[in-house]
Design a protein around this motif. Sequence first.
Motif, PDB file in Angstrom:
ATOM      1  N   ALA A 249      -7.661  -9.313  -2.432  1.00 44.04           N
ATOM      2  CA  ALA A 249      -8.980  -9.497  -1.818  1.00 44.04           C
ATOM      3  C   ALA A 249      -9.145  -8.610  -0.595  1.00 44.04           C
ATOM      4  O   ALA A 249     -10.224  -8.046  -0.358  1.00 44.04           O
ATOM      5  N   LEU A 250      -8.081  -8.467   0.207  1.00 44.50           N
ATOM      6  CA  LEU A 250      -8.167  -7.611   1.392  1.00 44.50           C
ATOM      7  C   LEU A 250      -8.364  -6.157   0.996  1.00 44.50           C
ATOM      8  O   LEU A 250      -9.192  -5.444   1.587  1.00 44.50           O
ATOM      9  N   ALA A 251      -7.625  -5.691  -0.006  1.00 46.58           N
ATOM     10  CA  ALA A 251      -7.792  -4.311  -0.464  1.00 46.58           C
ATOM     11  C   ALA A 251      -9.230  -4.072  -0.915  1.00 46.58           C
ATOM     12  O   ALA A 251      -9.833  -3.030  -0.599  1.00 46.58           O
ATOM     13  N   ALA A 252      -9.802  -5.032  -1.629  1.00 49.13           N
ATOM     14  CA  ALA A 252     -11.184  -4.879  -2.103  1.00 49.13           C
ATOM     15  C   ALA A 252     -12.169  -4.852  -0.938  1.00 49.13           C
ATOM     16  O   ALA A 252     -13.125  -4.062  -0.935  1.00 49.13           O
ATOM     17  N   ALA A 253     -11.952  -5.708   0.075  1.00 49.67           N
ATOM     18  CA  ALA A 253     -12.854  -5.751   1.224  1.00 49.67           C
ATOM     19  C   ALA A 253     -12.814  -4.457   2.016  1.00 49.67           C
ATOM     20  O   ALA A 253     -13.840  -4.004   2.547  1.00 49.67           O
ATOM     21  N   LEU A 254     -11.641  -3.846   2.095  1.00 47.34           N
ATOM     22  CA  LEU A 254     -11.537  -2.572   2.816  1.00 47.34           C
ATOM     23  C   LEU A 254     -12.149  -1.430   2.012  1.00 47.34           C
ATOM     24  O   LEU A 254     -12.841  -0.563   2.564  1.00 47.34           O
ATOM     25  N   ARG A 255     -11.908  -1.419   0.728  1.00 42.63           N
ATOM     26  CA  ARG A 255     -12.482  -0.360  -0.104  1.00 42.63           C
ATOM     27  C   ARG A 255     -14.011  -0.404  -0.086  1.00 42.63           C
ATOM     28  O   ARG A 255     -14.675   0.632  -0.083  1.00 42.63           O
ATOM     29  N   SER A 256     -14.567  -1.604  -0.073  1.00 48.39           N
ATOM     30  CA  SER A 256     -16.022  -1.741  -0.107  1.00 48.39           C
ATOM     31  C   SER A 256     -16.665  -1.468   1.242  1.00 48.39           C
ATOM     32  O   SER A 256     -17.879  -1.289   1.333  1.00 48.39           O
ATOM     33  N   GLY A 257     -15.857  -1.460   2.314  1.00 48.27           N
ATOM     34  CA  GLY A 257     -16.396  -1.304   3.652  1.00 48.27           C
ATOM     35  C   GLY A 257     -16.898  -2.602   4.242  1.00 48.27           C
ATOM     36  O   GLY A 257     -17.410  -2.609   5.374  1.00 48.27           O
ATOM     37  N   PRO A 281      -2.883   4.403  -2.064  1.00 48.87           N
ATOM     38  CA  PRO A 281      -3.268   5.455  -1.116  1.00 48.87           C
ATOM     39  C   PRO A 281      -4.754   5.535  -0.822  1.00 48.87           C
ATOM     40  O   PRO A 281      -5.159   6.212   0.124  1.00 48.87           O
ATOM     41  N   ASP A 282      -5.594   4.846  -1.605  1.00 47.94           N
ATOM     42  CA  ASP A 282      -7.039   4.984  -1.428  1.00 47.94           C
ATOM     43  C   ASP A 282      -7.660   3.882  -0.569  1.00 47.94           C
ATOM     44  O   ASP A 282      -8.874   3.799  -0.464  1.00 47.94           O
ATOM     45  N   ILE A 283      -6.847   3.049   0.070  1.00 52.00           N
ATOM     46  CA  ILE A 283      -7.394   1.966   0.893  1.00 52.00           C
ATOM     47  C   ILE A 283      -7.703   2.519   2.278  1.00 52.00           C
ATOM     48  O   ILE A 283      -6.800   2.969   2.989  1.00 52.00           O
ATOM     49  N   PRO A 284      -8.961   2.483   2.704  1.00 52.38           N
ATOM     50  CA  PRO A 284      -9.313   3.038   4.014  1.00 52.38           C
ATOM     51  C   PRO A 284      -9.082   2.044   5.146  1.00 52.38           C
ATOM     52  O   PRO A 284      -9.093   0.824   4.946  1.00 52.38           O
ATOM     53  N   ASN A 285      -8.868   2.591   6.335  1.00 53.17           N
ATOM     54  CA  ASN A 285      -8.837   1.798   7.563  1.00 53.17           C
ATOM     55  C   ASN A 285      -7.822   0.667   7.520  1.00 53.17           C
ATOM     56  O   ASN A 285      -8.069  -0.440   8.007  1.00 53.17           O
ATOM     57  N   LEU A 286      -6.671   0.949   6.937  1.00 55.27           N
ATOM     58  CA  LEU A 286      -5.587  -0.024   6.873  1.00 55.27           C
ATOM     59  C   LEU A 286      -4.374   0.546   7.606  1.00 55.27           C
ATOM     60  O   LEU A 286      -3.904   1.627   7.291  1.00 55.27           O
ATOM     61  N   LEU A 287      -3.902  -0.186   8.592  1.00 58.93           N
ATOM     62  CA  LEU A 287      -2.731   0.203   9.374  1.00 58.93           C
ATOM     63  C   LEU A 287      -1.608  -0.784   9.076  1.00 58.93           C
ATOM     64  O   LEU A 287      -1.779  -1.995   9.260  1.00 58.93           O
ATOM     65  N   LEU A 288      -0.478  -0.276   8.615  1.00 56.59           N
ATOM     66  CA  LEU A 288       0.667  -1.116   8.280  1.00 56.59           C
ATOM     67  C   LEU A 288       1.859  -0.743   9.153  1.00 56.59           C
ATOM     68  O   LEU A 288       2.146   0.442   9.341  1.00 56.59           O
ATOM     69  N   THR A 289       2.542  -1.754   9.674  1.00 51.74           N
ATOM     70  CA  THR A 289       3.845  -1.554  10.303  1.00 51.74           C
ATOM     71  C   THR A 289       4.846  -2.461   9.593  1.00 51.74           C
ATOM     72  O   THR A 289       4.486  -3.524   9.104  1.00 51.74           O
ATOM     73  N   PRO A 290       6.130  -2.053   9.513  1.00 53.88           N
ATOM     74  CA  PRO A 290       7.093  -2.734   8.634  1.00 53.88           C
ATOM     75  C   PRO A 290       7.818  -3.917   9.280  1.00 53.88           C
ATOM     76  O   PRO A 290       9.027  -3.904   9.476  1.00 53.88           O
ATOM     77  N   HIS A 291       7.075  -4.969   9.603  1.00 46.85           N
ATOM     78  CA  HIS A 291       7.607  -6.217  10.158  1.00 46.85           C
ATOM     79  C   HIS A 291       8.479  -5.948  11.392  1.00 46.85           C
ATOM     80  O   HIS A 291       9.630  -6.389  11.482  1.00 46.85           O
ATOM     81  N   VAL A 292       7.900  -5.250  12.357  1.00 42.20           N
ATOM     82  CA  VAL A 292       8.637  -4.872  13.557  1.00 42.20           C
ATOM     83  C   VAL A 292       8.032  -5.440  14.836  1.00 42.20           C
ATOM     84  O   VAL A 292       8.516  -5.147  15.933  1.00 42.20           O
ATOM     85  N   ALA A 293       6.998  -6.264  14.731  1.00 43.96           N
ATOM     86  CA  ALA A 293       6.353  -6.771  15.944  1.00 43.96           C
ATOM     87  C   ALA A 293       7.338  -7.518  16.835  1.00 43.96           C
ATOM     88  O   ALA A 293       7.232  -7.485  18.069  1.00 43.96           O
ATOM     89  N   TRP A 294       8.292  -8.186  16.248  1.00 44.09           N
ATOM     90  CA  TRP A 294       9.250  -9.002  16.990  1.00 44.09           C
ATOM     91  C   TRP A 294      10.389  -8.192  17.609  1.00 44.09           C
ATOM     92  O   TRP A 294      11.122  -8.696  18.463  1.00 44.09           O
TER      93      TRP A 294
END
Length: 332
Positions: A249-257, A281-294
């Motif tokens: 659902a998140l991927a769809a919401a980002l693709r649709s704007g 690769p086609d999902i816009p405006n998505l920033l991912l970090t690899p579980h490093v916040a902690w």
Amino acid sequence: MSAPLLRRVVFLDAGTLPQRLVFDPALHIDYQPYAASAPGQVAQRIAEAEVVITNKVALTAELLAAAPLLRLVCVAAAGTDNIDFSAATRHGIAVRNVPDYGSDSVAEHTIALLLALRRAIVPSAQAARDGRWSRAGQFCWHGPALRDVGGSVLGIVGRGRIGEATARLARGLGLQVLFAHRAGHVGGDVGGQGDCCFDTLLSQVDALSLHLPLTPETRGLIDARRLALMKPGAVLVNTSRGALVDSVALAAALRSGRLAGAALDVLDTEPPSPDHPLLAPDIPNLLLTPHVAWASEQAQARLAGRLVELVHQHLGALPAAAPAPISSGDTR
């Protein structure tokens, strides 16, 4: 004189914590750290252990029942959804977590992700290096919309230590903060006044930040229906548990704007497979970090030190401290 009895301490996934645990040699601890433990290896590795340390390796009722010497499970995290508490209680096994080693670290990462989204840091940095700035023909490059965080509204779901720390930083940047105490109810900054339903909160905020544990009630909390309720231009930040969000659902919401952006430090499967819906690769405006916040150096040091303290307390080398309550908002 006979050799002192060694007391076995096992760390099932020590590779998740680069900081080395150093125990008092006078306690005669037989410490065995394993970088990782596959499900089929756990039973044998804990069979003779008095203390087991685990970060994400699950300890089920069956595994706990097969470890007759086990008296303490230390969770190298704040979240404890990988432990069967009922089984541990039945077998007289204490469970201790480390609830506050990384609250500030996760909160800082949350705010950093929010700033990166609102200020379009990643696409702007890419434009500075890939030639688009050089070709701009003027002193600046105009790309994605840049939005100030000051004066915007941040909705925080989960009022544990991390949620409160995030709110403190956000207020310092001039954001208005609304809390969702649980999925169905929210309250404002002052004493829970102005309560309204969670769905109403979604339509009010410019950014939504998740700080909840994963439970049957919170799994898939942010689904297609709730994403559609967020106002245009809003962004989502998740630094708690990946499965709180429906990835498809998140991927769809980002693709649709429909959603302006999302920043995630967690996914529902970790590490993710290459075909994970949010790695497309086609999902816009998505920033991912690899579980490093902690994982700041300071937080890692606090976590390692606290784990050593818990083991020392169990073995009688330090006065036993009262167990800290496990907060519903502590998830790392």
